[in-house]
Enzyme design. Structure first.
Site, PDB file in Angstrom:
ATOM      1  N   GLY A  10       0.845  -1.206   0.000  1.00  0.00           N
ATOM      2  CA  GLY A  10       0.000   0.000   0.000  1.00  0.00           C
ATOM      3  C   GLY A  10       0.870   1.241   0.000  1.00  0.00           C
ATOM      4  O   GLY A  10       1.944   1.243   0.593  1.00  0.00           O
ATOM      5  N   ASP A 109       5.612  -5.159   5.678  1.00  0.00           N
ATOM      6  CA  ASP A 109       6.049  -6.512   6.043  1.00  0.00           C
ATOM      7  C   ASP A 109       5.891  -7.508   4.892  1.00  0.00           C
ATOM      8  O   ASP A 109       6.724  -8.399   4.728  1.00  0.00           O
ATOM      9  CB  ASP A 109       5.333  -7.003   7.311  1.00  0.00           C
ATOM     10  CG  ASP A 109       3.855  -7.196   7.097  1.00  0.00           C
ATOM     11  OD1 ASP A 109       3.255  -6.396   6.362  1.00  0.00           O
ATOM     12  OD2 ASP A 109       3.283  -8.141   7.664  1.00  0.00           O
ATOM     13  N   THR A 131       5.196   2.298   5.980  1.00  0.00           N
ATOM     14  CA  THR A 131       3.788   1.985   6.236  1.00  0.00           C
ATOM     15  C   THR A 131       3.217   2.958   7.259  1.00  0.00           C
ATOM     16  O   THR A 131       3.905   3.343   8.214  1.00  0.00           O
ATOM     17  CB  THR A 131       3.515   0.548   6.746  1.00  0.00           C
ATOM     18  OG1 THR A 131       2.190   0.498   7.287  1.00  0.00           O
ATOM     19  CG2 THR A 131       4.456   0.071   7.821  1.00  0.00           C
ATOM     20  N   ASP A 133       1.125   2.069   9.230  1.00  0.00           N
ATOM     21  CA  ASP A 133       0.764   1.242  10.395  1.00  0.00           C
ATOM     22  C   ASP A 133       1.870   1.192  11.456  1.00  0.00           C
ATOM     23  O   ASP A 133       1.610   0.805  12.593  1.00  0.00           O
ATOM     24  CB  ASP A 133       0.453  -0.199   9.957  1.00  0.00           C
ATOM     25  CG  ASP A 133      -0.605  -0.267   8.866  1.00  0.00           C
ATOM     26  OD1 ASP A 133      -1.448   0.648   8.810  1.00  0.00           O
ATOM     27  OD2 ASP A 133      -0.580  -1.224   8.067  1.00  0.00           O
ATOM     28  N   ARG A 177      -4.258  -1.808  10.542  1.00  0.00           N
ATOM     29  CA  ARG A 177      -4.262  -3.282  10.479  1.00  0.00           C
ATOM     30  C   ARG A 177      -4.287  -3.902  11.879  1.00  0.00           C
ATOM     31  O   ARG A 177      -5.074  -3.508  12.703  1.00  0.00           O
ATOM     32  CB  ARG A 177      -3.044  -3.770   9.693  1.00  0.00           C
ATOM     33  CG  ARG A 177      -3.392  -4.032   8.268  1.00  0.00           C
ATOM     34  CD  ARG A 177      -2.375  -4.794   7.504  1.00  0.00           C
ATOM     35  NE  ARG A 177      -1.044  -4.776   8.039  1.00  0.00           N
ATOM     36  CZ  ARG A 177      -0.083  -5.572   7.628  1.00  0.00           C
ATOM     37  NH1 ARG A 177      -0.319  -6.444   6.676  1.00  0.00           N
ATOM     38  NH2 ARG A 177       1.115  -5.513   8.132  1.00  0.00           N
ATOM     39  N   GLU A 227      -8.956   0.100  13.410  1.00  0.00           N
ATOM     40  CA  GLU A 227      -9.774  -0.835  12.615  1.00  0.00           C
ATOM     41  C   GLU A 227      -9.649  -2.278  13.105  1.00  0.00           C
ATOM     42  O   GLU A 227     -10.544  -3.092  12.896  1.00  0.00           O
ATOM     43  CB  GLU A 227      -9.397  -0.758  11.125  1.00  0.00           C
ATOM     44  CG  GLU A 227      -7.963  -1.155  10.819  1.00  0.00           C
ATOM     45  CD  GLU A 227      -7.602  -1.044   9.345  1.00  0.00           C
ATOM     46  OE1 GLU A 227      -8.458  -0.690   8.536  1.00  0.00           O
ATOM     47  OE2 GLU A 227      -6.422  -1.312   9.015  1.00  0.00           O
TER      48      GLU A 227
END
Ligand code: F6P
Length: 371
Positions: A10, A109, A131, A133, A177, A227
């Site tokens: 992403g 990852d 990322t 995240d 995530r 999320e």
């Protein structure tokens, strides 16, 4: 020297800043030729590359997205385009045909795991951790995270004023995530009243109680929910399953599920949910991410120049370093329940929806910001 560069997984703010830094430093310091691979590993599978000139990477430092394009489904070891076939030998052949001395791969990852497998087949590869995240092992930060935190924090600030005006419970669902970093950091930065993260499953009764108590006092409540968050004894909310993707689960929906759960138990409360979605990944990187990306990119160039392959660039205790890809492949980094950021949030009265969660301040000792 000929070096390939790709952006996989992403997208996130700062990809172009790394592409620029790695390309410019490899050109200026080592007179290297740079080959841009289009759309991540898909470009290596479909043989789509183009030479990158100095001009191509000029003026892109502050630009969001990636000039190379990306793809979060193409895995050379299980390619969806050919029924899940292993096409890694073709990728290796193309890599050799291109005459590359090394490949720099920017990704999360999933990308790092593929890099590790390609390294085992003989590819000279360097990973750079990206990322929003912030969930990669062995690095305190990934680039893109700071920008996403800034965007989500701005959303919390805005929800606070409208929530205050109407006396409502305002829920913000963030990405992240299986890790709660983004919700935790933006929640703390925005002064959210309740932060719900996957690492600390919540008790819905406790969340409702906090909202009701606040409704009687401050009138409004701001909840930031990751999320991946889930109620105790429950499971994560799945929005979509994409079997062609190496990471088939797309999370999402907890913000609305939480709204319904609160409304059922406390009909007197007015609740609204905002799902921030891909806005968190778009646009210009923050100055912090530009600085991190620039240093990550030049550090990756230095690893290429010194022949240290099979490694990922990392930030550890505020120092740039690198770690073997084997250390990061197929692993993620989640929020430790007793980390300093959770402790600080608890200490200023933030709820995590779990009344049993206590972190005594006298036992904390020293800690760095990221832990
Ligand atoms: O890993 C980055 C991320 O934005 C996650 O936070 C989110 O769960 C996922 O990607 C969304 O994926 P997609 O872009 O496929 O919708």
């Amino acid at each position: 020297m000929r070096v390939g560069i790709l952006t996989g997984g992403g997208d996130c703010p700062g990809l172009n800043a790394v592409v620029r830094a790695a390309t410019k430093s490899l050109m200026l310091e080592y007179n290297a030729e740079i080959v841009g691979v289009e759309d991540g590993f898909l470009g290596l599978i479909e043989r789509r590359t183009r030479p990158l000139s100095y001009k191509d990477v000029s003026g892109i430092l502050a630009q969001g997205g990636t000039i190379l394009g990306t793809n979060n489904r193409a895995n050379p070891f299980k390619f969806y385009g050919r029924g899940g076939a292993d096409v890694s030998d073709e990728v290796m052949a193309y890599y050799h045909e291109l005459g590359l001395d090394a490949l720099v791969a920017l990704g999360g990852d999933g990308t790092m795991s593929m890099c590790h497998e390609l390294e085992q087949k003989g590819m000279k590869i360097i990973g750079v951790p990206k990322t929003i995240d912030n969930d990669l092992r062995a690095t305190d930060r990934t680039f893109g995270f700071d920008t996403a935190v800034a965007i989500a924090t701005d959303a919390v600030d805005r929800l606070q004023t409208t929530g205050q005006s109407h006396g409502r419970v305002m829920i913000l669902e963030t990405m992240g995530r299986y890790a709660g970093w983004l919700a935790l950091y933006s929640g703390v930065a925005g002064g959210a009243d309740i932060i719900l993260i996957p690492e600390i499953p919540y008790q819905i009764e406790d969340v409702v109680k906090t909202c009701q108590q606040r409704s009687g006092r401050q009138r409004f409540t701001v909840i930031v929910v990751a999320e991946g968050a889930m109620p105790q004894g429950g499971s994560m909310s799945i929005a979509q399953v994409d079997p062609s993707s190496p990471d088939p689960i797309r999370l999402g929906g907890i913000g609305n599920a939480l709204r319904q759960a609160i409304e059922q138990r406390a009909p007197e409360l007015e609740v609204r949910t905002t799902v921030l979605g891909h806005i968190q990944r778009g646009g210009s990187p923050t100055p912090f991410d530009r600085l991190l990306a620039t240093q990550f990119g030049t550090y990756a160039a230095s690893l290429v120049a010194s022949g240290q392959f099979g490694r990922m660039v990392a930030l550890q205790d505020n120092r740039l370093t690198s770690v073997p890809l084997a250390q990061v492949a197929n692993k993620t980094r989640t929020v430790p329940r007793d980390c300093l950021m959770v402790a600080s949030a608890l200490a200023v009265g933030t709820s995590f929806g779990d009344p049993t969660l206590r972190i005594p301040l006298d036992g904390l000792g020293d800690g760095i910001l990221a832990q």
